[in-house]
Design a protein around this motif. Sequence first.
Motif, PDB file in Angstrom:
ATOM      1  N   TYR A   1       9.874  20.853  77.669  1.00 31.70           N
ATOM      2  CA  TYR A   1       9.460  22.119  77.007  1.00 31.70           C
ATOM      3  C   TYR A   1       8.097  22.208  77.979  1.00 31.70           C
ATOM      4  O   TYR A   1       7.328  21.499  78.246  1.00 31.70           O
ATOM      5  CB  TYR A   1       8.905  21.692  75.642  1.00 31.70           C
TER       6      TYR A   1
ATOM      7  N   ASN B   1       6.866  27.862  77.777  1.00 25.71           N
ATOM      8  CA  ASN B   1       7.386  27.877  76.038  1.00 25.71           C
ATOM      9  C   ASN B   1       8.642  27.974  75.864  1.00 25.71           C
ATOM     10  O   ASN B   1       9.332  28.570  74.810  1.00 25.71           O
ATOM     11  CB  ASN B   1       6.532  29.037  75.526  1.00 25.71           C
TER      12      ASN B   1
ATOM     13  N   VAL C   1      12.561  25.700  76.293  1.00 18.34           N
ATOM     14  CA  VAL C   1      13.170  24.204  76.624  1.00 18.34           C
ATOM     15  C   VAL C   1      14.032  24.455  77.710  1.00 18.34           C
ATOM     16  O   VAL C   1      15.017  25.452  77.484  1.00 18.34           O
ATOM     17  CB  VAL C   1      13.942  23.912  75.174  1.00 18.34           C
TER      18      VAL C   1
END
Length: 189
Positions: free
Chosen positions: A118, A122, A124
């Motif tokens: 992450y 912002n 994954v």
Amino acid sequence: TGRHTYIGNIGEMDPDTGELKARYSSRIIKSPSNKHHTFPSSRFLDIGLNDGDPIVKMISYKNKILVFKRQKLFVLGTAQGLDRLEATYRGYGIPGTEGAVKTTKGVVFVNNSGIFLYDETNNVKKVSHLKLDPYIIQIRNNPQDQHRFEEGGNLQTNIWSADDNEFCPILSYSQTLEEVHIEMNGKGR
């Protein structure tokens, strides 16, 4: 994060007996501004309430708190003192407290689907191409069996051996070397 401290997976103790009276496994309590050791029970936020999934770990990153449960990752925005749930990622939880670590590049975490980052975007991102099967990859505690994550998603791997069905990897981070080390023999807690 800054002027506040957050705690999660709250246990309430009986003041008379000292025994655990209640467990709020999805609850986060926020300290008042600049009172990092004070946690009024009225300043709480329930994350994924009644989902049967306890908070495992919380990591502050920039103006966010990443709240890891076993099955999900919740991203809590904390800008300007206001707490709000910004995102929920199903399938991105971690099996134990040692399954996530903050680095200079972002927060690296691991579960049985792979290794993830992450970062400042912002989002994954999956940084491994391996699917980590908890029934196959139990590795003995041996320095040569430790795996090293390098920038660019390259993972140096060894031969994997099955020991038992518990899967709880341990991550550590060397800021000097900018490396995340993964020990794959941790036991679930």
